[in-house]
Design a protein around this motif. Structure first.
Motif, PDB file in Angstrom:
ATOM      1  N   ALA A 128       7.399   9.477   8.853  1.00 30.14           N
ATOM      2  CA  ALA A 128       7.165   8.543   7.827  1.00 30.14           C
ATOM      3  C   ALA A 128       8.322   8.806   6.545  1.00 30.14           C
ATOM      4  O   ALA A 128       8.806   9.775   6.627  1.00 30.14           O
ATOM      5  N   SER A 156       4.902  -0.296   3.393  1.00 28.28           N
ATOM      6  CA  SER A 156       3.976  -1.051   3.982  1.00 28.28           C
ATOM      7  C   SER A 156       3.125  -1.915   3.311  1.00 28.28           C
ATOM      8  O   SER A 156       2.576  -1.653   2.319  1.00 28.28           O
ATOM      9  N   SER A 200       0.881  -1.261   0.226  1.00 27.51           N
ATOM     10  CA  SER A 200       0.023  -0.004   0.029  1.00 27.51           C
ATOM     11  C   SER A 200       0.880   1.436   0.109  1.00 27.51           C
ATOM     12  O   SER A 200       0.465   2.432  -0.298  1.00 27.51           O
ATOM     13  N   SER A 201       2.265   1.065   0.481  1.00 22.67           N
ATOM     14  CA  SER A 201       3.022   2.251   0.399  1.00 22.67           C
ATOM     15  C   SER A 201       4.591   1.810   0.109  1.00 22.67           C
ATOM     16  O   SER A 201       4.697   0.348   0.124  1.00 22.67           O
ATOM     17  N   GLU A 203       6.009   3.151  10.554  1.00 25.31           N
ATOM     18  CA  GLU A 203       5.994   4.484   9.750  1.00 25.31           C
ATOM     19  C   GLU A 203       4.573   4.626   9.477  1.00 25.31           C
ATOM     20  O   GLU A 203       4.088   5.761   9.348  1.00 25.31           O
ATOM     21  N   ASP A 204       3.633   3.687   9.424  1.00 27.47           N
ATOM     22  CA  ASP A 204       2.156   4.066   9.167  1.00 27.47           C
ATOM     23  C   ASP A 204       1.407   4.650  10.361  1.00 27.47           C
ATOM     24  O   ASP A 204       0.521   5.392  10.306  1.00 27.47           O
ATOM     25  N   THR A 227      -4.423  -3.454  11.337  1.00 22.95           N
ATOM     26  CA  THR A 227      -4.370  -1.972  11.426  1.00 22.95           C
ATOM     27  C   THR A 227      -3.751  -1.278  12.727  1.00 22.95           C
ATOM     28  O   THR A 227      -3.572  -2.043  13.530  1.00 22.95           O
ATOM     29  N   THR A 235       0.444  -3.272   8.919  1.00 23.94           N
ATOM     30  CA  THR A 235       1.174  -2.143   9.652  1.00 23.94           C
ATOM     31  C   THR A 235       2.356  -1.954  10.123  1.00 23.94           C
ATOM     32  O   THR A 235       2.950  -2.960  10.725  1.00 23.94           O
ATOM     33  N   THR A 236       3.151  -0.860   9.600  1.00 22.14           N
ATOM     34  CA  THR A 236       4.542  -0.806  10.211  1.00 22.14           C
ATOM     35  C   THR A 236       4.441   0.617  10.787  1.00 22.14           C
ATOM     36  O   THR A 236       3.444   1.199  11.059  1.00 22.14           O
TER      37      THR A 236
END
Length: 160
Positions: free
Chosen positions: A52, A37, A33-34, A45-46, A93, A42-43
């Motif tokens: 981030a 991530s 998704s990025s 940075e999320d 999440t 979820t990381t």
């Protein structure tokens, strides 16, 4: 003090049940998704937007155990926070509330009897790495397990 470690993980590659099998969402990290991530994961940075893009987590499509990618987690000194931040990865999440990250996990309808993940870890100096797995049913803990990860000498290590 700057501490750094890299931890490549393919977390929870297989969840098996004696009654049924259910695939883990994006268990082989096929979609992202990025840049930092995988989808359904979820990381750090999320959930902590001011850092981030610092590079605590990243996609690696070359060095992987199973699936199309692995996740590289790194600890780095973050000047904005004046502290060392550790890379992390969690299924489901998360958000940042009350001064710390909150992780919510993901629903899973199967009853696994085996949890398996693979990792590759190259500690530097006094670095350390660990894992934590928590399963709940109706809000009550059914399993909580964690441990330290040992250096793997550049080889993938499977934990069951």
């Amino acid at each position: 003090m700057k501490m750094k470690f890299t931890f490549l993980a393919v977390l929870l590659l297989c969840l098996a049940s004696s009654y049924a099998q259910q695939a883990l969402p994006n268990g082989g990290f096929e979609s992202w998704s990025s840049p930092y991530s995988p989808t359904s994961w979820t990381t750090f940075e999320d959930v902590v937007p001011p850092i981030a893009g610092v590079g605590l987590s990243a996609k690696d499509s070359v060095d992987k155990y199973e699936g199309s990618a692995s996740v590289v987690l790194t600890s780095k000194y973050v000047a904005l926070a004046d502290d060392t931040a550790a890379g992390s990865l969690s299924l489901g999440t998360g958000t940042f509330a009350g001064g710390s990250p909150k992780l919510f996990g993901a629903p899973f309808t199967s009853s696994p009897d085996t949890l398996t993940f693979a990792y590759k870890y190259a500690p530097v100096a006094n670095d350390s790495a660990g894992f934590y797995i928590q399963l709940k049913k109706a809000g009550a803990n059914k399993l909580a397990l964690g441990g330290n990860l040992l250096g793997t000498g550049g080889q993938w290590q499977v934990v069951t």
